[in-house]
Design a protein around this motif. Structure first.
Motif, short mmCIF file in Angstrom:
data_model
loop_
_atom_site.label_atom_id
_atom_site.label_comp_id
_atom_site.label_asym_id
_atom_site.label_seq_id
_atom_site.Cartn_x
_atom_site.Cartn_y
_atom_site.Cartn_z
N HIS A 1 8.80 3.36 9.79
CA HIS A 1 7.54 2.64 9.69
C HIS A 1 6.59 3.32 8.69
O HIS A 1 5.83 2.64 7.99
CB HIS A 1 6.88 2.57 11.07
CG HIS A 1 7.65 1.77 12.08
ND1 HIS A 1 7.87 0.41 11.95
CD2 HIS A 1 8.27 2.14 13.23
CE1 HIS A 1 8.58 -0.04 12.96
NE2 HIS A 1 8.85 1.00 13.77
N VAL A 2 6.66 4.64 8.62
CA VAL A 2 5.81 5.36 7.67
C VAL A 2 6.19 5.02 6.24
O VAL A 2 5.34 4.80 5.37
CB VAL A 2 5.90 6.88 7.91
CG1 VAL A 2 5.11 7.64 6.84
CG2 VAL A 2 5.37 7.22 9.29
N ASP A 3 7.50 4.98 5.97
CA ASP A 3 7.96 4.63 4.62
C ASP A 3 7.51 3.24 4.22
O ASP A 3 7.11 3.01 3.07
CB ASP A 3 9.50 4.71 4.55
CG ASP A 3 10.02 6.09 4.88
OD1 ASP A 3 9.31 7.07 4.57
OD2 ASP A 3 11.13 6.19 5.45
N ILE A 4 7.56 2.31 5.16
CA ILE A 4 7.15 0.94 4.86
C ILE A 4 5.63 0.87 4.67
O ILE A 4 5.12 0.16 3.79
CB ILE A 4 7.61 -0.01 5.98
CG1 ILE A 4 9.14 -0.04 6.04
CG2 ILE A 4 7.07 -1.42 5.76
CD1 ILE A 4 9.70 -0.82 7.22
N LEU A 5 4.91 1.64 5.50
CA LEU A 5 3.45 1.63 5.41
C LEU A 5 2.96 2.19 4.08
O LEU A 5 1.91 1.77 3.56
CB LEU A 5 2.84 2.43 6.56
CG LEU A 5 1.32 2.51 6.64
CD1 LEU A 5 0.73 1.10 6.82
CD2 LEU A 5 0.89 3.43 7.77
N LEU A 6 3.71 3.12 3.49
CA LEU A 6 3.29 3.73 2.22
C LEU A 6 3.27 2.72 1.07
O LEU A 6 2.53 2.90 0.10
CB LEU A 6 4.22 4.89 1.87
CG LEU A 6 4.02 6.19 2.66
CD1 LEU A 6 5.08 7.21 2.27
CD2 LEU A 6 2.63 6.75 2.42
N LEU A 7 4.08 1.68 1.16
CA LEU A 7 4.16 0.71 0.06
C LEU A 7 2.82 0.00 -0.17
O LEU A 7 2.31 0.00 -1.29
CB LEU A 7 5.29 -0.29 0.33
CG LEU A 7 6.70 0.31 0.34
CD1 LEU A 7 7.73 -0.77 0.70
CD2 LEU A 7 7.03 0.91 -1.01
N PRO A 8 2.22 -0.63 0.86
CA PRO A 8 0.91 -1.26 0.61
C PRO A 8 -0.18 -0.23 0.32
O PRO A 8 -1.12 -0.53 -0.44
CB PRO A 8 0.62 -2.02 1.92
CG PRO A 8 1.47 -1.37 2.95
CD PRO A 8 2.71 -0.92 2.23
N LEU A 9 -0.07 0.96 0.91
CA LEU A 9 -1.07 1.99 0.60
C LEU A 9 -1.01 2.38 -0.88
O LEU A 9 -2.03 2.60 -1.52
CB LEU A 9 -0.85 3.22 1.47
CG LEU A 9 -1.19 3.06 2.97
CD1 LEU A 9 -0.90 4.35 3.72
CD2 LEU A 9 -2.65 2.66 3.14
#
Length: 324
Positions: free
Chosen positions: A209-217
């Motif tokens: 989930h962290v890896d996916i969250l980094l994309l929009p950030l």
């Protein structure tokens, strides 16, 4: 009635107070002590790093505490130089007027509007003074010293903060960042945010989930860089009689200018922006409207106070608003 004429001596000082030295020493010691746990491990590399850190910290503490305090008193007939290290004896020297053969005023590499007096003696020796404290009257100070010591051909230094200038300038004229550089930084932000996600896919692992969250950030960071990068370019102050023009840039690089009048000022103060009183002091002006303007960095607290005093004079700021 006291008819004693005011003193014409010029006093120049350099060196931190004991309290300032103790604060800086305590900070250096605290940083060094953070590495002490490594001394109690069985890892040779950690022990070496800890020992080196402690030695460097001890060196900083000794250097800070043993730095000398210097004072120059320039009278019409001589220069009295006092030199003292903490817990040491005061050493004095007198340079007579007839011993002075030349005078130069070199600028500082660290601060654009900081100047020192470099005297050349008849013996060929060169003596450099502490910085001139009243940075707004460098021209007058140098001319006065050159005249009283009879030194010809003294080159007048270029001082953007001198009160003799119709316009005093704080900072540098602003230019927006090149669009190409902004795009490169924005792309780097996107690439860095995508690295963990791409690495997991390349290894055949499921992204967290962290890896996916980094994309929009990363996308938001890239947008912020592209849209607001020019806001960090700071400000450029032009101080004129009865007016200060504050030039800044909008996020897209277009210029904006604000004007400060004396009757608009609620308070004017000198504040420290950073850890050091010797390098990071600025002038802060608060308006009755609630707006706050922070000047570009000036230098020491004494230099910043001199600039603030000249601003008060030029703008005719009310005494109750003067907090410098």
């Amino acid at each position: 009635m006291d008819d004693t004429p005011p003193s014409t001596d010029i006093r120049l000082r350099e060196g931190s107070s004991i309290a300032q030295r103790l604060v800086m020493s305590a900070f250096a010691a605290a940083v060094a002590l953070c590495f002490t746990p490594g001394l109690f491990t069985h890892d040779t590399m950690e022990i070496i790093i800890s020992v080196v850190a402690l030695l460097v910290g001890a060196g900083f503490v000794v250097g800070i505490m043993m730095a000398p305090a210097v004072v120059w008193i320039i009278t019409p007939d001589e220069i009295l130089i006092g030199h003292q290290r903490p817990f040491g004896k005061l050493r004095t020297r007198i340079v007579a007027r007839d011993d002075i053969a030349g005078l130069q005023v070199p600028g500082s590499k660290r601060a654009k509007a900081r100047f020192q007096l470099a005297f050349t003696l008849a013996s060929g020796e060169r003596l450099t003074s502490p910085p001139i404290s009243d940075v707004t009257h460098v021209h007058d100070t140098v001319a006065r010293i050159a005249e009283q010591f009879g030194v010809p051909n003294v080159e007048t230094p270029v001082n953007p903060l001198d009160a003799s200038n119709p316009e005093m300038r704080l900072g540098e004229p602003l230019e927006p960042f090149p669009a190409r550089d902004i795009r490169i930084v924005a792309l780097i932000a996107v690439a860095l945010s995508a690295v963990p996600y791409a690495y997991k896919l390349w290894r055949g692992l499921s992204p967290s989930h962290v890896d996916i969250l980094l994309l929009p950030l990363g996308a938001l960071a890239a947008f912020a860089v592209y849209r607001y990068a020019n806001l960090v370019t700071g400000a450029f102050w032009i101080i004129r009689q009865a007016d200060i023009r504050v030039e800044r840039l909008w996020g897209d690089g277009t210029p904006r200018a604000d004007h400060i009048k004396g009757h608009d000022v609620k308070t004017i103060t000198v504040e420290r922006r950073g850890r050091s009183d010797d390098e990071h002091c600025i002038v802060v002006i608060r308006l009755h409207s609630g707006q706050r303007f922070r000047s570009p960095r000036i230098g020491s607290r004494v230099e910043a106070r001199a600039v603030a005093t000249e601003i008060v004079r030029r703008l005719g700021i009310a005494p109750e608003s003067n907090k410098i």
